[in-house]
Design a protein around this motif. Structure first.
Motif, PDB file in Angstrom:
ATOM      1  N   GLU A   1       0.977  -1.107   0.079  1.00 34.91           N
ATOM      2  CA  GLU A   1       0.025   0.108  -0.006  1.00 34.91           C
ATOM      3  C   GLU A   1       0.956   1.186  -0.070  1.00 34.91           C
ATOM      4  OE1 GLU A   1      -3.896   1.784   2.368  1.00 34.91           O
ATOM      5  OE2 GLU A   1      -3.050  -0.141   2.854  1.00 34.91           O
TER       6      GLU A   1
ATOM      7  N   GLN B   1      -2.759   3.709  -2.836  1.00 38.86           N
ATOM      8  CA  GLN B   1      -2.842   2.747  -3.989  1.00 38.86           C
ATOM      9  C   GLN B   1      -2.618   1.238  -3.241  1.00 38.86           C
ATOM     10  OE1 GLN B   1      -2.279   3.875  -8.324  1.00 38.86           O
ATOM     11  NE2 GLN B   1      -1.091   5.508  -7.233  1.00 38.86           N
TER      12      GLN B   1
ATOM     13  N   ARG C   1      -9.678  -2.458  -4.276  1.00 34.86           N
ATOM     14  CA  ARG C   1      -8.621  -1.723  -4.159  1.00 34.86           C
ATOM     15  C   ARG C   1      -7.568  -2.317  -5.280  1.00 34.86           C
ATOM     16  NH1 ARG C   1      -7.003   0.679   1.325  1.00 34.86           N
ATOM     17  NH2 ARG C   1      -5.915   2.148  -0.439  1.00 34.86           N
TER      18      ARG C   1
END
Length: 301
Positions: free
Chosen positions: A25, A29, A52
């Motif tokens: 992460e 993002q 995600r």
């Protein structure tokens, strides 16, 4: 920047260990790095939202690094995914995945893009306004890449005392953060350096698995904040590392020392060993700041 290790053991999955997969992460993002069997189960176990993940990076086409990919792609379809999905990996990965989807009468329902790699020099394969990703060419039994993830810190830090001193309206703050100068009502120009501080250093994370000991990567990973480097064997089995084109814990630590990295994260352990603490003990004879990767471990970088 946070790393979640979903699996970091070599070869076959077991009830107590998982093959390679991890989630990085960075700048809000999420990037999935490798996708061994059971990756989607590990994602659920650690409450990582499937939606995600828009970019997946596969190092090479040995099964313990990508056999979970077609299952994850299919699950995305069952979850009515709409976002595009980008897969980066060696040439051949597109054919392998699409063949399985065709044979099973499956489809995605979302756009699936493959970015196949053949280069033998480090190259940028992904870049947006926040992150850049480069390949790290590795030496293994088949074509293999590691990946270097780097933040892009464009915004400078506001010097609040300075902007208040010149009574600058908050509507100009974004302009200032991106390097702009300010012209006051009396036409005095205040240069940006008087209104800001330098941005934080850009964090960098390097993922290197699988590879034989290879000093060619040193310039690419020089002084990274964290290096994940495979350490399949202990030095007592160095002959097996050479034969299978893997690395020992001592060799991984030597790479970390020569590259002057801040932290070494170890993984891809052979399941022949009952105690992974042995890897840390061996590595720390060369390089002190060592973290033992393990399934489920979260590491704040």
């Amino acid at each position: 920047m946070k790393l979640t290790i979903l699996g970091c053991y070599a070869a076959t999955p077991r009830t107590i260990t998982n093959p390679t997969a991890q989630v990085l992460e960075i700048k809000n993002q999420m990037f999935l790095i490798d996708c061994g069997e059971g990756t989607q189960v590990q994602l659920r176990k650690h409450k990582i939202k499937f939606s995600r993940i828009n970019h997946i990076f596969i190092s090479h086409l040995h099964g313990d690094h990508f056999y979970g990919l077609v299952g994850l792609i299919s699950t995305f379809m069952l979850l009515n995914r709409e976002n595009d999905l980008h897969v980066y990996g060696p040439k051949g990965i597109k054919e392998l995945i699409l063949m399985q989807l065709r044979a099973s009468g499956s489809y995605t329902g979302y756009q699936l893009f493959f970015h196949e790699l053949e280069g033998t020099e480090s190259e940028i394969i992904f870049e947006d306004e926040k992150v850049v990703v480069k390949t790290i060419p590795l030496k293994h039994r088949i074509y293999t890449n590691g990946y270097l993830f780097q933040e892009k810190n464009k915004q400078r830090k506001l010097n609040i005392e300075a902007v208040e001193k010149y009574k600058i309206d908050t509507c100009y703050y974004q302009k200032i953060k991106f390097g702009g100068a300010i012209t006051l009502e009396d036409d005095t120009i205040i240069p940006n350096k008087e209104l800001t501080f330098d941005p934080d250093p850009e964090k960098r994370y390097a993922f290197c698995s699988d590879t034989v000991y290879n000093e060619d990567i040193l310039p690419i990973i020089n002084e990274v904040d964290a290096l994940y480097h495979e350490s399949t064997f202990l030095e007592s089995e160095a002959h097996l590392a050479e034969k299978t084109m893997h690395t020992t814990a001592k060799q991984a630590a030597t790479i970390a020392q020569k590259a002057r990295v801040k932290t070494l994260i170890m993984g891809h352990y052979s399941t022949r060993y009952g105690n992974i603490e042995l890897f840390k003990e061996e590595a720390q004879t060369i390089f002190n700041n060592v973290i033992l990767g393990d399934d489920g471990k979260e590491i704040e970088l």
